[in-house]
Design a protein around this motif. Structure first.
Motif, PDB file in Angstrom:
ATOM      1  N   LEU A 218     -45.226 -88.090  19.028  1.00 27.10           N
ATOM      2  CA  LEU A 218     -46.183 -89.165  19.339  1.00 27.10           C
ATOM      3  C   LEU A 218     -45.678 -90.056  20.465  1.00 27.10           C
ATOM      4  O   LEU A 218     -46.455 -90.505  21.315  1.00 27.10           O
ATOM      5  CB  LEU A 218     -46.424 -90.013  18.078  1.00 27.10           C
ATOM      6  N   LEU A 219     -44.372 -90.321  20.463  1.00 32.36           N
ATOM      7  CA  LEU A 219     -43.797 -91.269  21.420  1.00 32.36           C
ATOM      8  C   LEU A 219     -43.403 -90.633  22.745  1.00 32.36           C
ATOM      9  O   LEU A 219     -43.225 -91.335  23.735  1.00 32.36           O
ATOM     10  CB  LEU A 219     -42.566 -91.937  20.791  1.00 32.36           C
ATOM     11  N   THR A 220     -43.257 -89.327  22.768  1.00 35.29           N
ATOM     12  CA  THR A 220     -42.734 -88.686  23.986  1.00 35.29           C
ATOM     13  C   THR A 220     -43.688 -87.704  24.649  1.00 35.29           C
ATOM     14  O   THR A 220     -43.369 -87.145  25.690  1.00 35.29           O
ATOM     15  CB  THR A 220     -41.430 -87.925  23.659  1.00 35.29           C
ATOM     16  N   THR A 221     -44.865 -87.475  24.030  1.00 35.78           N
ATOM     17  CA  THR A 221     -45.832 -86.546  24.623  1.00 35.78           C
ATOM     18  C   THR A 221     -47.218 -87.184  24.618  1.00 35.78           C
ATOM     19  O   THR A 221     -47.458 -88.204  23.959  1.00 35.78           O
ATOM     20  CB  THR A 221     -45.901 -85.211  23.856  1.00 35.78           C
ATOM     21  N   ASN A 222     -48.137 -86.557  25.344  1.00 33.03           N
ATOM     22  CA  ASN A 222     -49.534 -86.992  25.357  1.00 33.03           C
ATOM     23  C   ASN A 222     -50.416 -86.054  24.531  1.00 33.03           C
ATOM     24  O   ASN A 222     -51.641 -86.092  24.636  1.00 33.03           O
ATOM     25  CB  ASN A 222     -50.054 -87.044  26.799  1.00 33.03           C
ATOM     26  N   GLU A 223     -49.788 -85.237  23.719  1.00 28.90           N
ATOM     27  CA  GLU A 223     -50.533 -84.276  22.914  1.00 28.90           C
ATOM     28  C   GLU A 223     -51.435 -85.016  21.928  1.00 28.90           C
ATOM     29  O   GLU A 223     -51.033 -86.017  21.336  1.00 28.90           O
ATOM     30  CB  GLU A 223     -49.554 -83.381  22.151  1.00 28.90           C
ATOM     31  N   PRO A 224     -52.670 -84.550  21.731  1.00 22.04           N
ATOM     32  CA  PRO A 224     -53.574 -85.211  20.774  1.00 22.04           C
ATOM     33  C   PRO A 224     -52.965 -85.300  19.381  1.00 22.04           C
ATOM     34  O   PRO A 224     -52.229 -84.396  18.954  1.00 22.04           O
ATOM     35  CB  PRO A 224     -54.817 -84.311  20.789  1.00 22.04           C
ATOM     36  N   ILE A 225     -53.292 -86.376  18.686  1.00 16.99           N
ATOM     37  CA  ILE A 225     -52.713 -86.587  17.359  1.00 16.99           C
ATOM     38  C   ILE A 225     -53.088 -85.451  16.414  1.00 16.99           C
ATOM     39  O   ILE A 225     -52.265 -84.988  15.615  1.00 16.99           O
ATOM     40  CB  ILE A 225     -53.171 -87.943  16.791  1.00 16.99           C
ATOM     41  N   GLY A 226     -54.311 -84.977  16.493  1.00 18.43           N
ATOM     42  CA  GLY A 226     -54.739 -83.871  15.638  1.00 18.43           C
ATOM     43  C   GLY A 226     -53.925 -82.615  15.886  1.00 18.43           C
ATOM     44  O   GLY A 226     -53.578 -81.894  14.940  1.00 18.43           O
ATOM     45  N   ALA A 227     -53.590 -82.358  17.146  1.00 19.41           N
ATOM     46  CA  ALA A 227     -52.791 -81.183  17.476  1.00 19.41           C
ATOM     47  C   ALA A 227     -51.362 -81.323  16.948  1.00 19.41           C
ATOM     48  O   ALA A 227     -50.758 -80.349  16.484  1.00 19.41           O
ATOM     49  CB  ALA A 227     -52.784 -80.974  18.992  1.00 19.41           C
ATOM     50  N   ILE A 228     -50.824 -82.533  17.030  1.00 17.44           N
ATOM     51  CA  ILE A 228     -49.479 -82.780  16.494  1.00 17.44           C
ATOM     52  C   ILE A 228     -49.481 -82.563  14.981  1.00 17.44           C
ATOM     53  O   ILE A 228     -48.573 -81.922  14.434  1.00 17.44           O
ATOM     54  CB  ILE A 228     -49.017 -84.206  16.834  1.00 17.44           C
ATOM     55  N   ALA A 229     -50.508 -83.088  14.314  1.00 15.35           N
ATOM     56  CA  ALA A 229     -50.614 -82.915  12.854  1.00 15.35           C
ATOM     57  C   ALA A 229     -50.643 -81.438  12.490  1.00 15.35           C
ATOM     58  O   ALA A 229     -49.902 -80.979  11.609  1.00 15.35           O
ATOM     59  CB  ALA A 229     -51.868 -83.620  12.340  1.00 15.35           C
ATOM     60  N   HIS A 230     -51.486 -80.687  13.179  1.00 16.26           N
ATOM     61  CA  HIS A 230     -51.601 -79.251  12.891  1.00 16.26           C
ATOM     62  C   HIS A 230     -50.304 -78.527  13.230  1.00 16.26           C
ATOM     63  O   HIS A 230     -49.859 -77.634  12.491  1.00 16.26           O
ATOM     64  CB  HIS A 230     -52.764 -78.663  13.686  1.00 16.26           C
ATOM     65  N   GLY A 231     -49.675 -78.911  14.318  1.00 13.26           N
ATOM     66  CA  GLY A 231     -48.466 -78.237  14.772  1.00 13.26           C
ATOM     67  C   GLY A 231     -47.299 -78.379  13.812  1.00 13.26           C
ATOM     68  O   GLY A 231     -46.416 -77.518  13.759  1.00 13.26           O
ATOM     69  N   PHE A 232     -47.282 -79.473  13.029  1.00 16.88           N
ATOM     70  CA  PHE A 232     -46.183 -79.692  12.085  1.00 16.88           C
ATOM     71  C   PHE A 232     -46.589 -79.439  10.634  1.00 16.88           C
ATOM     72  O   PHE A 232     -45.956 -79.928   9.705  1.00 16.88           O
ATOM     73  CB  PHE A 232     -45.608 -81.093  12.254  1.00 16.88           C
ATOM     74  N   GLY A 233     -47.663 -78.682  10.454  1.00 15.98           N
ATOM     75  CA  GLY A 233     -47.996 -78.177   9.127  1.00 15.98           C
ATOM     76  C   GLY A 233     -48.811 -79.082   8.236  1.00 15.98           C
ATOM     77  O   GLY A 233     -48.898 -78.833   7.025  1.00 15.98           O
ATOM     78  N   PHE A 234     -49.423 -80.151   8.796  1.00 12.45           N
ATOM     79  CA  PHE A 234     -50.254 -81.021   7.976  1.00 12.45           C
ATOM     80  C   PHE A 234     -51.674 -80.476   7.927  1.00 12.45           C
ATOM     81  O   PHE A 234     -52.156 -79.870   8.878  1.00 12.45           O
ATOM     82  CB  PHE A 234     -50.236 -82.444   8.533  1.00 12.45           C
ATOM     83  N   ALA A 235     -52.343 -80.713   6.798  1.00 17.19           N
ATOM     84  CA  ALA A 235     -53.654 -80.094   6.570  1.00 17.19           C
ATOM     85  C   ALA A 235     -54.673 -80.512   7.629  1.00 17.19           C
ATOM     86  O   ALA A 235     -55.435 -79.676   8.122  1.00 17.19           O
ATOM     87  CB  ALA A 235     -54.160 -80.466   5.178  1.00 17.19           C
ATOM     88  N   ASP A 236     -54.683 -81.796   7.977  1.00 12.97           N
ATOM     89  CA  ASP A 236     -55.626 -82.291   8.977  1.00 12.97           C
ATOM     90  C   ASP A 236     -55.153 -83.664   9.462  1.00 12.97           C
ATOM     91  O   ASP A 236     -54.133 -84.184   9.010  1.00 12.97           O
ATOM     92  CB  ASP A 236     -57.053 -82.369   8.417  1.00 12.97           C
TER      93      ASP A 236
END
Length: 257
Positions: A218-236
């Motif tokens: 979250l602090l070092t990239t501009n990746e969307p929050i939803g994509a970060i959530a999915h990328g680290f195994g969270f349901a949504d």
């Protein structure tokens, strides 16, 4: 391992179990029920509230009755449950036992948590395996009440190897069995040893690591929050935000802002 939540209602079954099964009954059965193993009438604990029964593979099983509440049914791979049993029964042969029974409010509480989780749209394998491992350990305790569980001492190197594996595979879908295999330990032994040495369960440890890694993203990239959530195994997104705020006191959006 397969895990099934069975709703209350009428039950009328007759079959031979191909695998060893564990059944946890929350409120038991009505009095007008019949149960038999290999043609012999028996009285399993799951006919009563908080009952736990472990059935052997290859047993002719029949039951007729009415379940008053949800039940949890766990079906094991033969090799896995036999290894689990050898640890908890101190070398005794579980295959010789056609029925291991007892009543256990704590196992029933764990079963309620598992059943509630199975009703969720997305199932967390680590969380569910942790619950079923604990239930199975309690069921096996009925077969060896005077046996001591294997020591969790002297396993620091194995636990560290497992921790290294967790950090290297945070974006993957891991199971307790998989992580325990890296440590060359059974899931039950590994779960106890891991908590003894880290002070937390495998599931909570993995969740904490994923949240920490997500915070960095979250602090070092501009990746969307939803994509970060999915990328680290969270349901949504919502699931991720809820757990993130519980840990850090602010939402992912607020932290990024």
């Amino acid at each position: 391992m397969s895990i099934i939540a069975m709703p209350p209602g009428d039950v009328d079954v007759m079959f031979q179990t191909s695998k060893r099964m564990l059944n946890v009954g929350l409120r038991g059965m009505r009095d007008d029920c019949a149960f038999s193993l290999d043609g012999v009438a028996r009285t399993p604990s799951t006919l009563h509230p908080n009952g736990v029964d472990l059935l052997a593979a290859g047993v002719d099983f029949s039951f007729f009755g009415h379940s008053l509440d949800w039940e949890l049914l766990i079906e094991f791979n033969t090799d896995d449950i036999e290894q689990f049993a050898r640890e908890h029964l101190d070398g005794l042969d579980l295959s010789a036992r056609d029925l291991v029974s007892g009543t256990d409010p704590q196992a029933a509480t764990l079963a309620r948590l598992a059943i509630a989780h199975l009703k969720e749209p997305v199932v967390d394998r680590l969380y569910l395996e942790g619950l079923t491992t604990a239930i199975t350990a309690r069921a096996l305790a009925f077969a060896a009440r005077d046996k001591r569980a294997p020591s969790t001492g002297g396993t620091d190197a194995r636990i560290q190897r497992a921790i290294d594996y967790i950090h290297a595979h945070l974006v993957d879908g891991m199971s307790i069995s998989e992580i325990a295999g890296v440590a060359c330990m059974s899931p039950s032994w590994f779960s106890r040893a891991f908590k003894a040495q880290t002070g937390t369960s495998v599931h909570k440890y993995v969740l904490g690591c994923r949240l920490e890694r997500a915070q960095i993203a979250l602090l070092t990239t501009n990746e969307p929050i939803g994509a970060i959530a999915h990328g680290f195994g969270f349901a949504d997104h919502a699931h991720f935000s809820r757990l993130f705020k519980r840990r850090y006191g602010i939402t992912p959006k607020e932290m990024r802002g």
